[in-house]
Design an enzyme around this catalytic site. Sequence first.
Site, PDB file in Angstrom:
ATOM      1  N   GLU A   1      -9.727  -1.708   5.234  1.00 15.69           N
ATOM      2  CA  GLU A   1     -10.367  -1.396   6.511  1.00 15.69           C
ATOM      3  C   GLU A   1     -11.660  -2.206   6.691  1.00 15.69           C
ATOM      4  OE1 GLU A   1      -8.790   0.222   8.618  1.00 15.69           O
ATOM      5  OE2 GLU A   1      -8.101   2.189   7.985  1.00 15.69           O
TER       6      GLU A   1
ATOM      7  N   ASP B   1       0.813  -1.219   0.000  1.00 15.01           N
ATOM      8  CA  ASP B   1       0.000   0.000   0.000  1.00 15.01           C
ATOM      9  C   ASP B   1       0.845   1.267   0.000  1.00 15.01           C
ATOM     10  OD1 ASP B   1       0.976  -0.404   2.562  1.00 15.01           O
ATOM     11  OD2 ASP B   1      -0.968  -0.810   3.467  1.00 15.01           O
TER      12      ASP B   1
HETATM   13  C1  GLP Z   1      -0.388   0.231   8.502  1.00 18.73           C
HETATM   14  C2  GLP Z   1      -0.061  -0.615   7.272  1.00 18.73           C
HETATM   15  C3  GLP Z   1      -0.344  -2.065   7.517  1.00 18.73           C
HETATM   16  C4  GLP Z   1       0.306  -2.509   8.813  1.00 18.73           C
HETATM   17  C5  GLP Z   1      -0.253  -1.718   9.951  1.00 18.73           C
HETATM   18  C6  GLP Z   1       0.292  -2.121  11.303  1.00 18.73           C
HETATM   19  O1  GLP Z   1      -1.729   0.471   8.621  1.00 18.73           O
HETATM   20  N1  GLP Z   1      -0.810  -0.187   6.139  1.00 18.73           N
HETATM   21  O2  GLP Z   1       0.119  -2.832   6.413  1.00 18.73           O
HETATM   22  O3  GLP Z   1       0.082  -3.881   9.016  1.00 18.73           O
HETATM   23  O4  GLP Z   1       0.068  -0.348   9.708  1.00 18.73           O
HETATM   24  O5  GLP Z   1       1.465  -1.422  11.553  1.00 18.73           O
HETATM   25  P1  GLP Z   1       2.433  -1.707  12.771  1.00 18.73           P
HETATM   26  O6  GLP Z   1       3.283  -2.849  12.361  1.00 18.73           O
HETATM   27  O7  GLP Z   1       3.228  -0.437  12.892  1.00 18.73           O
HETATM   28  O8  GLP Z   1       1.605  -1.983  13.958  1.00 18.73           O
END
Ligand code: GLP
Length: 254
Positions: free
Chosen positions: A143, A67
């Site tokens: 989402e 993304d």
């Molecule tokens: C963002 C990304 C996701 C990721 C999520 C969790 O939203 N788009 O792909 O899994 O964050 O992030 P973290 O690993 O910092 O908790």
Amino acid sequence: MRIIRTDNYDALCKIAADIITAQILLKPNCVLGLATGSSPVGVYKMLVQKHRDEHLDFSRVRSFNLDEYVGLSPNQEQSYAWFMSEHLFKHINILPANTDIPNGIAENIQNECDRYDAKITSCGGIDLQLLGIGQNGHIGFNEPSSSFTCGTNHTRLSDSTIKANKQYFETGKRIPTHAITMGCRDILQSKRALMIALGDNKALAVRDMLTGPITPMVPASILQLHRDFTLIADGAALSKLENHKLAVNTLTSP
Ligand code: GLP
């Protein structure tokens, strides 16, 4: 489905990096699906070490990131393109032309989504998809919603995701509200999926993903149908599974 429990972040990253290494050894021209966020940072660090010390060769690897924020260009530090360059790409021998991330500043976002899916398809699909999980059960930036997304799509971020990702933006700076993300179908169709989850703020999402109904209200729950899904998590992220009968393989560090 495989669930591996580790006792610390280093151990978790080592297992994930070893699985990715095995994928590259198995198929040197494999297609990796890559993730951002804080969870995979240590995994990328270990892959960089393996490239330096063990000559892990990325020269034929292709990658697609999950993304990107809409409105951020690759030279903005909060963009996922910047993140990937800093944490992985500039330290290994992957060819820049073989890395792809949705273009958050594309003039026509729908065309960009279509281009991205067509490119993934023309490369034969994703061999191994690395994933994190959002506190609300999102994967990529898919989402909770009323239906599972298909291909790459333009999405509005939920308030809780905007809040969770606020830490990466300077106070006062505008935080993106939209993103381009690979769809749930793209993720489900990957040949292998590898998720890392850590911390008690992920415990409810992990529980709902693994033991709840398969519902777009918990996008990660679609992974219950994945043909080869491995979750590597710490005890905190697995803490809400205690009353559920799931086989958990516990690995302790030496
Ligand atoms: C963002 C990304 C996701 C990721 C999520 C969790 O939203 N788009 O792909 O899994 O964050 O992030 P973290 O690993 O910092 O908790």
